[in-house]
Design a protein around this motif. Structure first.
Motif, short mmCIF file in Angstrom:
data_model
loop_
_atom_site.label_atom_id
_atom_site.label_comp_id
_atom_site.label_asym_id
_atom_site.label_seq_id
_atom_site.Cartn_x
_atom_site.Cartn_y
_atom_site.Cartn_z
N THR A 23 0.83 -1.21 0.00
CA THR A 23 0.00 0.00 0.00
C THR A 23 0.86 1.26 0.00
OG1 THR A 23 -1.62 -1.22 1.28
CG2 THR A 23 -1.90 1.16 1.20
N SER A 24 1.95 1.23 0.78
CA SER A 24 2.77 2.44 0.88
C SER A 24 3.70 2.63 -0.32
CB SER A 24 3.63 2.37 2.15
OG SER A 24 4.69 1.44 1.94
N GLY A 25 3.79 1.61 -1.17
CA GLY A 25 4.67 1.73 -2.33
C GLY A 25 6.09 1.24 -2.06
N LYS A 26 6.34 0.78 -0.83
CA LYS A 26 7.67 0.22 -0.52
C LYS A 26 7.94 -1.01 -1.38
CE LYS A 26 9.63 1.12 3.99
NZ LYS A 26 9.62 0.71 5.39
N PRO A 28 7.08 -1.74 -4.91
CA PRO A 28 6.47 -0.97 -5.98
C PRO A 28 5.58 -1.81 -6.89
CG PRO A 28 8.90 -0.94 -6.10
CD PRO A 28 8.51 -1.94 -5.07
N ASP A 29 4.52 -1.20 -7.38
CA ASP A 29 3.66 -1.79 -8.42
C ASP A 29 3.12 -3.16 -8.07
OD1 ASP A 29 3.98 0.41 -10.12
OD2 ASP A 29 5.93 -0.36 -10.78
N ARG A 31 0.00 -5.31 -5.68
CA ARG A 31 -1.17 -5.27 -4.79
C ARG A 31 -1.56 -6.70 -4.45
NH1 ARG A 31 -5.21 -3.73 -9.70
NH2 ARG A 31 -4.95 -5.73 -10.75
#
Ligand code: GRF
Length: 200
Positions: A23-26, A28-29, A31
């Motif tokens: 969710t935080s993008g740590k 990346p890309d 879900r």
């Protein structure tokens, strides 16, 4: 965007850490598109529901290994899962399952493999008297806690530790290591030579 599928059987703290970092993008890309438990009572299912994620129980009770695996794989494929993350999933995958997602299944184990595979790894390590412990994220192959290693984190065992405090400090590292490993695998900037994963 890559789709992660989580398999778990219990507490779900590794899953929760992955969810947070996706969710935080740590990571990346990526879900999480679904969480599957073979145990109806797994606390991880509650976490998934609280996060608004699709949470499925596919009970393994009384089923042949491959019969159960076929149901799980069908669910993962229906949701177009790219990467399967075992996070405290207390079942050995059948060779058939492994072949459905070549180099696309990860597992986390609370020891520095190849030391202490199997159950209660932290307790095994503590009782053995090791001075360094840790965790391993690895690709899943047909053997238990065995495939090529993606990330390992080591911590010292303190004289003041007991098996609980040691397990708790290993778990902190697990929550960091799993997301790091997912990031490496999803970027695809690596090659595997024999058992060795080298980042490019
Ligand atoms: C972790 O120690 C993991 O390494 C092992 O099972 C445990 C799962 O914990 N495979 P949690 O469900 O992620 O909290």
């Amino acid at each position: 965007m890559k789709n992660l599928g989580i398999l778990l059987s219990g507490r779900g703290s590794n899953f929760e850490a992955i969810a947070k970092n996706a969710t935080s993008g740590k990571i990346p890309d990526a879900r999480i598109v679904m969480v599957i438990s073979n145990k109806p009572a797994a606390e991880g299912l509650e976490i998934a529901r609280r996060l608004g994620l699709t949470a499925l129980v596919i009970s393994s009770k009384g089923k042949e290994r491959e019969e159960h695996d076929r149901e799980v794989v069908a669910a993962l494929k229906e949701q177009k899962v790219d990467l399967v993350c075992l996070a405290g999933y207390m079942r050995l995958l059948s060779p058939w399952f492994v072949q459905q997602f070549p180099r696309r299944i990860l597992n986390i184990h609370p020891s520095l493999l190849p030391a202490f595979p199997g159950l209660e790894a932290q307790e095994q390590a503590f009782a053995y008297g090791v001075k360094v412990a840790g965790c391993t994220v690895h690709f899943v192959d047909e053997e238990l806690d065995h495939g090529p290693i993606i990330v390992q984190k080591a911590i010292p065992v303190l004289d003041t530790d007991d098996e609980h405090s040691l397990a708790a400090r290993i778990l902190e590292q697990e929550h960091i290591a799993y997301s790091e490993a997912i990031g490496i695998v999803l970027t695809g900037n690596y090659e595997i030579v024999g058992r060795r994963l080298n980042q490019k």
